[in-house]
Design a protein around this motif. Structure first.
Motif, PDB file in Angstrom:
ATOM      1  N   VAL A 156       0.863  -1.187   0.000  1.00 61.93           N
ATOM      2  CA  VAL A 156       0.000   0.000   0.000  1.00 61.93           C
ATOM      3  C   VAL A 156       0.899   1.236   0.000  1.00 61.93           C
ATOM      4  O   VAL A 156       1.693   1.434   0.928  1.00 61.93           O
ATOM      5  CB  VAL A 156      -0.924   0.027   1.236  1.00 61.93           C
ATOM      6  N   THR A 192      -2.551   0.255  -4.380  1.00 62.15           N
ATOM      7  CA  THR A 192      -2.200  -0.983  -3.706  1.00 62.15           C
ATOM      8  C   THR A 192      -1.973  -2.050  -4.766  1.00 62.15           C
ATOM      9  O   THR A 192      -2.575  -2.013  -5.848  1.00 62.15           O
ATOM     10  CB  THR A 192      -3.292  -1.466  -2.731  1.00 62.15           C
ATOM     11  N   THR A 219     -10.015   0.143  -2.235  1.00 62.47           N
ATOM     12  CA  THR A 219      -9.123   1.018  -1.472  1.00 62.47           C
ATOM     13  C   THR A 219      -9.706   2.417  -1.304  1.00 62.47           C
ATOM     14  O   THR A 219      -9.502   3.054  -0.272  1.00 62.47           O
ATOM     15  CB  THR A 219      -7.767   1.139  -2.180  1.00 62.47           C
TER      16      THR A 219
END
Length: 286
Positions: free
Chosen positions: A46, A56, A225
Motif C-alpha cells: 500500500v 495498492t 481502497t
C-alpha cells in the motif's frame, strides 16, 4: 524498516480508515510528498502520499484498467497518449497493452515517486520501462500542458485529489490547456473523486470541464481502497460520437488485451449513473 503498526488515512471530515501494517517497508519525505509504503495482508503493498492511499498491489488493476481502456477503445486512432501524474506507472502499463498506441509520454512532477514505484511495484509496472514507446518527463503537469507544442489523441490525468499541489489540475485554465494540446476527436479522462463524500469537488470539476469541452460526461469504477462508494472518472471531448461506440467495435479494439476488470459491456454500462450522481452532474453542467 519493519514492525507492526496501524496506518491511518484521513481524507474527509469525520472519517478515518485504518490499515494494519504487517510491515512498514519505507517512510520518508521526498521533497514534494511524504511517502510511505506498508504491507497489508489484504491489499498487499500500500503506497501512501501525504497520508492518502494512492495505489495498492491488490486492486490497482481496477482503477488503471478503467482509466486506460475506456478512452483507448473508444478512440478510433489513439497514436499519441499523454499521462499527467500516474507516478506508480500502473496506468502506463495498461495503456501500453494497446498496439495502436505509438507513443506514450508521462509527465510526473516527482522523479522519486517513479523510481520508488519501479523498485517496489515491479509486479505490475516492469514491462513499462522496457517499452520503447514509453518516455517520462519530470515536470509540472500544468506547466507542461500550458507550454508544450505537442499534440495528443488521448490525455489521462491521473492526479491526487484537488488539494495542495494537485488543486491546479482541476481548474478551467488547466482544462483549457488540455483542450489546446488535444487533436480533433481527442479524449481527456480525469480522476474526479468519490461523489458521495466529495460532492462539491465533483460538481466544481464537472462544471469546469463542461465550460471548456463540448461533450462532458463521467463514468464509474469501484475500487475497494478508495473508501466511500463509486469513484468517478471524467470524460471530456469535443466529439460526442466517441461516447456511443458500439460494443462490437469496442470488442474488436480490445481483442487480445488481458484484463481483470474492464470489458466492452461494462465500458458501456459504466456511464449509467446512480440517480444521486446524475443529479450532481446535471447541477454542475447546467
Amino acid at each position: 524498516m519493519s514492525g507492526k503498526k496501524t496506518v491511518s488515512e484521513t481524507l474527509h471530515g469525520g472519517i478515518r480508515v485504518d490499515f494494519d501494517a504487517d510491515e512498514v517497508l519505507y517512510e520518508e519525505g521526498t521533497g514534494h510528498h511524504r511517502l510511505a509504503l506498508i504491507r497489508n495482508r489484504l491489499f498487499g503493498k500500500v503506497l501512501l502520499l501525504d497520508g492518502a492511499v494512492q495505489v495498492t498491489s491488490a486492486d490497482e488493476f481496477m482503477y488503471h484498467e478503467m482509466m486506460a481502456h475506456v478512452p483507448l477503445t473508444a478512440h478510433a486512432d489513439p497514436r499519441d497518449v499523454l499521462i499527467i501524474g500516474g507516478g506508480d506507472c500502473g496506468l502506463a502499463e495498461e495503456v501500453l497493452k494497446h498496439d495502436r498506441v505509438q507513443r506514450l509520454t508521462q509527465v510526473e512532477i516527482d522523479a522519486s515517486v517513479v523510481d520508488f514505484s519501479r523498485e517496489h511495484f515491479a509486479e505490475f509496472n516492469a514491462p513499462v520501462f522496457d517499452d520503447p514507446r514509453f518516455a517520462v518527463e519530470i515536470a509540472d503537469g500544468a506547466r507542461f500542458a500550458a507550454e508544450t507544442d505537442r499534440r495528443f489523441d488521448v490525455i489521462l490525468v491521473d492526479s491526487t485529489d484537488p488539494t495542495g499541489p494537485g488543486a491546479v489540475l482541476f481548474t478551467p485554465e488547466f482544462y483549457g490547456n488540455l483542450k489546446r494540446i488535444l487533436r480533433p476527436g481527442g479524449i481527456v479522462i480525469s480522476q474526479n473523486g468519490v461523489p458521495f463524500l466529495q460532492p462539491s469537488e465533483f460538481k466544481t470539476a464537472m462544471g469546469a470541464l463542461a465550460s471548456v469541452f463540448a461533450a462532458t460526461s463521467c463514468y464509474l469504477v469501484a475500487v475497494p481502497t478508495y473508501f466511500g462508494g463509486h469513484m468517478t472518472l471524467g470524460w471530456s471531448s469535443d466529439d460526442a460520437e466517441a461516447l456511443h461506440v458500439p460494443e462490437e467495435t469496442l470488442s474488436a479494439r480490445a481483442a487480445g488485451i488481458q484484463t481483470r476488470y474492464y470489458t466492452p459491456a461494462h465500458h458501456r454500462a459504466a456511464f449509467v449513473l446512480p440517480r444521486f450522481i446524475q443529479t450532481l452532474f446535471d447541477e454542475a453542467v447546467t
